[in-house]
Design a protein around this motif. Structure first.
Motif, mmCIF file in Angstrom:
data_model
loop_
_atom_site.group_PDB
_atom_site.id
_atom_site.type_symbol
_atom_site.label_atom_id
_atom_site.label_comp_id
_atom_site.label_asym_id
_atom_site.label_seq_id
_atom_site.Cartn_x
_atom_site.Cartn_y
_atom_site.Cartn_z
ATOM 1 N N ALA A 184 -30.955 -5.913 5.423
ATOM 2 C CA ALA A 184 -31.121 -4.511 5.162
ATOM 3 C C ALA A 184 -31.821 -4.516 3.653
ATOM 4 O O ALA A 184 -31.688 -5.611 2.939
ATOM 5 N N LEU A 185 -32.461 -3.538 3.095
ATOM 6 C CA LEU A 185 -33.326 -3.454 1.927
ATOM 7 C C LEU A 185 -32.943 -2.402 0.971
ATOM 8 O O LEU A 185 -32.711 -1.167 1.633
ATOM 9 N N PHE A 186 -32.651 -2.501 -0.152
ATOM 10 C CA PHE A 186 -32.208 -1.364 -1.059
ATOM 11 C C PHE A 186 -33.052 -1.404 -2.465
ATOM 12 O O PHE A 186 -32.758 -2.247 -3.260
ATOM 13 N N PRO A 187 -33.944 -0.599 -2.299
ATOM 14 C CA PRO A 187 -34.781 -0.441 -3.843
ATOM 15 C C PRO A 187 -33.961 0.485 -4.824
ATOM 16 O O PRO A 187 -33.917 1.533 -4.367
ATOM 17 N N GLU A 188 -33.353 0.074 -5.944
ATOM 18 C CA GLU A 188 -32.771 0.723 -6.873
ATOM 19 C C GLU A 188 -33.400 1.240 -7.691
ATOM 20 O O GLU A 188 -34.539 1.024 -7.948
ATOM 21 N N ALA A 189 -32.949 2.796 -8.263
ATOM 22 C CA ALA A 189 -33.508 3.690 -9.315
ATOM 23 C C ALA A 189 -34.924 3.941 -9.144
ATOM 24 O O ALA A 189 -35.820 3.746 -9.867
ATOM 25 N N MET A 216 -27.853 7.371 -4.084
ATOM 26 C CA MET A 216 -27.970 8.854 -4.682
ATOM 27 C C MET A 216 -26.664 9.049 -5.667
ATOM 28 O O MET A 216 -25.853 9.762 -5.645
ATOM 29 N N THR A 217 -26.869 8.184 -6.715
ATOM 30 C CA THR A 217 -25.944 8.080 -7.770
ATOM 31 C C THR A 217 -26.131 9.424 -8.548
ATOM 32 O O THR A 217 -27.178 9.792 -8.869
ATOM 33 N N GLU A 218 -25.117 9.891 -9.333
ATOM 34 C CA GLU A 218 -25.276 11.077 -10.239
ATOM 35 C C GLU A 218 -25.527 10.453 -11.680
ATOM 36 O O GLU A 218 -25.460 9.533 -12.180
ATOM 37 N N PHE A 219 -26.400 11.272 -12.332
ATOM 38 C CA PHE A 219 -26.814 11.417 -13.714
ATOM 39 C C PHE A 219 -27.751 9.873 -13.734
ATOM 40 O O PHE A 219 -27.568 9.521 -14.990
ATOM 41 N N TYR A 235 -35.013 6.441 5.349
ATOM 42 C CA TYR A 235 -33.877 5.397 4.931
ATOM 43 C C TYR A 235 -32.731 6.141 5.766
ATOM 44 O O TYR A 235 -32.684 7.004 6.601
ATOM 45 N N ARG A 236 -32.109 4.765 5.983
ATOM 46 C CA ARG A 236 -30.734 4.936 6.978
ATOM 47 C C ARG A 236 -29.539 4.985 6.284
ATOM 48 O O ARG A 236 -28.494 5.388 7.125
ATOM 49 N N GLY A 237 -29.355 4.316 5.055
ATOM 50 C CA GLY A 237 -27.873 4.538 4.471
ATOM 51 C C GLY A 237 -28.186 5.199 3.254
ATOM 52 O O GLY A 237 -29.191 4.723 2.297
ATOM 53 N N VAL A 238 -27.436 6.298 2.873
ATOM 54 C CA VAL A 238 -27.478 6.722 1.687
ATOM 55 C C VAL A 238 -26.216 6.558 0.745
ATOM 56 O O VAL A 238 -25.212 6.977 1.457
ATOM 57 N N LEU A 239 -26.000 6.026 -0.231
ATOM 58 C CA LEU A 239 -24.943 5.680 -0.901
ATOM 59 C C LEU A 239 -24.562 6.602 -1.992
ATOM 60 O O LEU A 239 -25.293 7.116 -2.651
ATOM 61 N N PHE A 240 -23.232 7.013 -2.090
ATOM 62 C CA PHE A 240 -22.796 7.776 -3.123
ATOM 63 C C PHE A 240 -21.537 7.002 -3.999
ATOM 64 O O PHE A 240 -20.572 7.303 -3.589
ATOM 65 N N LEU A 245 -14.756 8.896 -7.591
ATOM 66 C CA LEU A 245 -14.169 8.576 -8.832
ATOM 67 C C LEU A 245 -14.337 9.429 -9.875
ATOM 68 O O LEU A 245 -13.505 9.626 -10.640
ATOM 69 N N ARG A 246 -15.583 9.957 -9.855
ATOM 70 C CA ARG A 246 -16.032 10.575 -11.028
ATOM 71 C C ARG A 246 -15.302 11.947 -11.066
ATOM 72 O O ARG A 246 -14.905 12.587 -12.130
ATOM 73 N N VAL A 247 -15.242 12.695 -9.845
ATOM 74 C CA VAL A 247 -14.644 13.784 -9.616
ATOM 75 C C VAL A 247 -13.157 13.703 -9.957
ATOM 76 O O VAL A 247 -12.493 14.447 -10.679
ATOM 77 N N ALA A 248 -12.484 12.529 -9.471
ATOM 78 C CA ALA A 248 -11.044 12.283 -9.620
ATOM 79 C C ALA A 248 -10.881 11.975 -11.227
ATOM 80 O O ALA A 248 -9.585 12.540 -11.679
ATOM 81 N N ALA A 249 -11.746 11.537 -11.861
ATOM 82 C CA ALA A 249 -11.474 11.087 -13.326
ATOM 83 C C ALA A 249 -11.479 12.389 -14.162
ATOM 84 O O ALA A 249 -10.701 12.854 -15.190
#
Length: 313
Positions: A184-189, A216-219, A235-240, A245-249
């Motif tokens: 699988a391939l993952f082009p970041e940012a 699909m990270t925040e900020f 795209y087949r996989g969307v990472l969060f 952790l951000r919500v819990a923190a």
């Protein structure tokens, strides 16, 4: 009568990525992974950024292979879902990448992600990243492919080239990584929906048929796109990766601020799991906790919240 063979987690991961686009939340511990499973998601992601933050560390590649294997194993074994682990840069040269693949396989992971940054890596959405040569990353991927005991174990190759050398550099690196055997391939940012479309289109034109991942990270640098929008882009996989952790923190920070000011947590009870809800998630048996003591009577949200005051800000 034909025997039914239950697919392995790695096989299940491949099946999921070959179908519709899936949201993949990140977990920094086993409890969060269990919540992800109970919420109906189908894949768990063990984020290096989330594991680092939970340990009070920045996302600078400070988690060792030994530590990450321990953390990821606890998460993977707590759920029935296939779990992908963030292997950062592979923890070293190809010989160490080979060891990492085998350690993660033994730990029950269904897949592993590696990226093409230098060892002193940074969060993918920060400036100042430095990349290793394409050939060095290709060697790491080849070592990982050779090391797999389970041929279904999914190797995700991430490139951070977009914000260092531009979109075309990311495309060329991804093509080389696919040729080396990445699953699988993952082009970041990437910076826009158009860039995601262009990247996917170039993979298709080159007849690269492996699944594509988006972060699909925040900020960060990527605009907020929905899972459906990513599906339309190919795209087949969307990472969060760090959302939970951000919500819990933030919730913990607000609770502690008010607890220190008011001296009571009563206004927060409606924002907490009850004892019964937590025990249910942890699968305690016969209405007892692990010490064998029965649940306390009246431990319900309604009873607990009666006359407890206003909700927190």
């Amino acid at each position: 009568m034909r025997n039914h063979v239950t697919p392995s987690k790695a096989q299940r991961l491949r099946e999921l990525l070959a179908g519709r686009t899936v949201a993949i939340p990140g977990a920094c511990n086993a409890l969060t992974a269990m919540q992800i499973e109970r919420a109906g998601f189908e894949i768990v992601y063990v984020s290096g950024a989330a594991i680092s933050a939970a340990r009070g560390l920045p996302d600078n590649g400070l988690i060792s292979l030994t530590d990450m294997t321990r953390e990821a194993s606890a998460i993977a074994r707590a759920v029935t879902l296939p779990t992908i682990v963030d292997g950062d840069t592979g923890y070293g040269p190809p010989s160490v990448v080979r060891e990492a693949v085998r350690e993660f396989e033994r730990a029950g992971l269904a897949g592993m992600q590696i990226e093409d940054q230098e060892e002193a890596k940074k969060c993918g959405h920060l400036s100042g990243k430095r990349l290793i040569p394409t050939g060095d990353m290709v060697a790491k991927i080849a070592a990982a492919v050779e090391a797999k005991r389970d041929r279904d174990f999914v190797l995700v190759a991430r490139t951070d080239a977009r914000t260092v050398d531009g979109l075309q550099a990311a495309i060329q690196r991804a093509l080389a990584y696919a040729e080396a055997g990445a699953d699988a391939l993952f082009p970041e940012a990437l910076l826009s929906a158009d860039e995601f479309h262009t990247f996917a289109l170039e993979m298709k034109r080159a007849d690269v048929q492996v699944p594509l991942f988006a972060n699909m990270t925040e900020f960060g640098k990527t605009p907020y796109l929905s899972v459906d929008e990513f599906e339309a882009l190919g795209y087949r996989g969307v990472l969060f990766p760090v959302s939970t952790l951000r919500v819990a923190a933030l919730a913990i920070e607000k609770l502690l601020r008010e607890l220190r000011f008011f001296g009571s947590q009563r206004a927060w009870l409606d924002h907490m799991m009850t004892r019964q809800e937590l025990y249910s998630l942890l699968r305690y048996e016969d209405g007892q906790d692990q010490t064998g003591r029965p649940h306390e009577p009246g431990d319900t949200r309604t009873a607990r919240n009666k006359n407890h005051g206003a909700s927190p800000l």
